[in-house]
Design an enzyme around this catalytic site. Structure first.
Site, PDB file in Angstrom:
ATOM      1  N   GLY A  69       0.854  -1.243  -0.041  1.00 18.58           N
ATOM      2  CA  GLY A  69       0.043   0.107  -0.067  1.00 18.58           C
ATOM      3  C   GLY A  69       0.854   1.276  -0.156  1.00 18.58           C
ATOM      4  CB  THR A  70       4.113   1.738   1.894  1.00 15.03           C
ATOM      5  OG1 THR A  70       3.429   1.692   2.957  1.00 15.03           O
ATOM      6  CG2 THR A  70       5.196   3.051   1.574  1.00 15.03           C
ATOM      7  CG  ASN A 148      -3.889   4.588   9.759  1.00 13.06           C
ATOM      8  OD1 ASN A 148      -4.426   5.729   8.831  1.00 13.06           O
ATOM      9  ND2 ASN A 148      -2.901   4.295  10.339  1.00 13.06           N
ATOM     10  CD  GLN A 176      -6.681   0.202   7.922  1.00 17.17           C
ATOM     11  OE1 GLN A 176      -7.595  -0.470   8.344  1.00 17.17           O
ATOM     12  NE2 GLN A 176      -5.374   0.223   8.277  1.00 17.17           N
ATOM     13  CB  SER A 196      -2.387  -2.850   1.365  1.00 18.23           C
ATOM     14  OG  SER A 196      -1.209  -3.725   1.827  1.00 18.23           O
ATOM     15  CB  CYS A 322       3.960   7.751  13.986  1.00 18.15           C
ATOM     16  SG  CYS A 322       3.713   9.579  14.042  1.00 18.15           S
TER      17      CYS A 322
HETATM   18  N1  PLP Z   1      -2.241   3.342   3.867  1.00 20.00           N
HETATM   19  C1  PLP Z   1      -3.132   3.235   5.296  1.00 20.00           C
HETATM   20  C2  PLP Z   1      -4.349   3.902   5.673  1.00 20.00           C
HETATM   21  C3  PLP Z   1      -2.509   2.254   6.075  1.00 20.00           C
HETATM   22  O1  PLP Z   1      -3.347   1.758   7.237  1.00 20.00           O
HETATM   23  C4  PLP Z   1      -1.456   1.325   5.806  1.00 20.00           C
HETATM   24  C5  PLP Z   1      -1.075   0.328   6.588  1.00 20.00           C
HETATM   25  O2  PLP Z   1      -1.294   0.232   7.754  1.00 20.00           O
HETATM   26  C6  PLP Z   1      -0.781   1.650   4.561  1.00 20.00           C
HETATM   27  C7  PLP Z   1      -1.332   2.790   3.926  1.00 20.00           C
HETATM   28  C8  PLP Z   1       0.425   0.891   4.100  1.00 20.00           C
HETATM   29  O3  PLP Z   1       0.029  -0.320   3.468  1.00 20.00           O
HETATM   30  P1  PLP Z   1       1.158  -1.307   3.455  1.00 20.00           P
HETATM   31  O4  PLP Z   1       1.442  -1.753   4.901  1.00 20.00           O
HETATM   32  O5  PLP Z   1       0.900  -2.451   2.575  1.00 20.00           O
HETATM   33  O6  PLP Z   1       2.567  -0.907   3.050  1.00 20.00           O
END
Ligand code: PLP
Length: 385
Positions: A69-70, A148, A176, A196, A322
């Site tokens: 997701g990142t 999140n 989320q 993700s 965080c």
């Molecule tokens: N964006 C949100 C809102 C998330 O909650 C998270 C993970 O906690 C991410 C992005 C990141 O996803 P990933 O863990 O697949 O990198």
């Protein structure tokens, strides 16, 4: 074990594990190879793409696999800004996940004008402030679909309407919401959307980015033609296969999971409210992911609660940091106006597909006693709160 940290990650669905195991045993071909075992791997990636696209209500060709997701968030933001070099403004909210927030800070360091639009006490973006922030020079607006930490769902369709008035594109981080609430990318109206795998009972280390047809975007990885040139590097094939299976199951389970988790989280919330004095739930009372509970146990440090619960095999997370290894007060809780001592006492409990009534019963049996015990040895003054 009572696992109440499903917003951090979810366990693999057994059907996903079966599909991945079968894949690992039978296939190893490189999806870029033209002979049959390569074609087989490519076909499985495309089947997974169909499932993720269907779960998003998107055309198959608009879904690109990434490493997380990142990465999807980074690719969306950096990729669009790189493709629109004449527009040097980026607008986002104050409660984004670090994947967006820190990308925004990076952009600032590179000379972009970045506006962080505030949210109200429920965590909902201030649409008037957003309207003031977006200008004809704004390339992209990125606002998360749901937060999140506190679960508040943002009014993305309104965000899109405002951004469109000034010709800006819109990205949303739906990590989320995917699998938790029903939505189609066309209903949101966004140009880009990140999801993700490991939040929907799939494996870790794989994500996807929806890119509306015609959206200007450039890759930030170079050196391969995979994912139609947007994401260079040999695909995490088994991860994608698992993600595809999790996405296939998602629409079949979504409504049932949502109803059950709304009921379980409701029981947990009202049970705690009845048994523990001086607690306070954060986030929007209605526009929220029902399975996410963010609760301040006034007078206590959330780590003390987390560790006491962990010794009993109950896993939650602190809503105040965080990340678990940082003692910075959460920017989300600060943004909704929570006093630092309230933020530091906040615990997040997030339920998922495999939680049961027994799990809720166990937490309701153990947690009130833990709070009472910890408050006895803390220096808090109940009248202060
Ligand atoms: N964006 C949100 C809102 C998330 O909650 C998270 C993970 O906690 C991410 C992005 C990141 O996803 P990933 O863990 O697949 O990198």
């Amino acid at each position: 074990m009572v696992y109440l940290d499903n917003n951090a990650t979810t366990p693999l669905d057994p059907a996903v594990a079966d599909k991945m195991t079968a894949y690992l045993r039978e296939h190893f071909g490189n999806p870029s190879s033209l002979y049959p075992i390569g074609r087989a791997a490519k076909d499985m990636i495309n089947e997974a793409r169909e499932n993720v696209a269907a779960a998003l209500g998107a055309p198959k060709a608009s879904v690109y696999f990434t490493g997380s997701g990142t990465e999807s968030d980074n690719q969306a933001i950096l990729g669009v800004l790189d493709a629109l070099p004449d527009k040097k403004e980026f607008v986002t909210s104050t409660i984004e996940h670090p994947a967006v927030r820190e990308t925004a800070l990076y952009l600032e360091s590179k000379g972009y004008r970045v506006t962080h639009v505030p949210v109200d006490a429920t965590g909902t973006i201030d649409l008037d402030a957003l309207r003031d922030a977006v200008t004809p020079q704004t390339a992209l607006v990125s606002v998360m679909h749901a937060n999140n930490e506190i679960g508040t769902i943002e009014p993305i369709a309104d965000v899109v309407r405002i951004a469109r008035e000034k010709g800006a594109l819109v990205h949303t981080d739906s990590v989320q919401t995917f699998g938790k609430i029903a939505f189609r990318v066309d209903d949101l109206g966004v140009d880009l959307c990140s999801v993700s795998s490991h939040k929907i009972y799939g494996p870790k280390g794989v994500g996807a980015l929806y890119v509306r047809k015609g959206t200007p975007i450039r890759p930030f990885l170079h050196g391969g033609h995979q994912e139609r040139g947007l994401r260079a590097g040999t695909e995490n094939t088994v991860g994608i296969v698992g993600f595809g299976e999790a996405a296939r199951i998602l629409p079949l389970r979504l409504e049932e999971d949502k109803i059950r988790l709304t009921r379980l989280a409701g029981r947990l919330k009202s049970g705690l409210e009845a048994a523990v004095p001086k607690i306070r739930f954060n986030g929007h009372p209605v526009n929220r992911i029902p399975s996410t509970l963010s609760c301040a146990f006034l007078g206590l440090e959330s780590e003390a609660i987390l560790l006491s619960l962990a010794t009993l095999g109950i896993y939650v997370s602190t809503g105040s940091a965080c990340s678990e290894d940082s003692d910075e007060v959460s920017h989300v809780l600060t943004s909704i106006g929570l006093r630092p001592e309230f933020a530091r006492s906040t615990v997040r409990m997030s339920l998922g597909r495999f939680n049961t009534d027994d799990d809720v019963d166990i937490v309701l049996r153990e947690l009130p006693g833990i709070v009472t015990k910890l408050r006895k040895i803390s220096t808090w003054d109940p009248d202060e709160f």
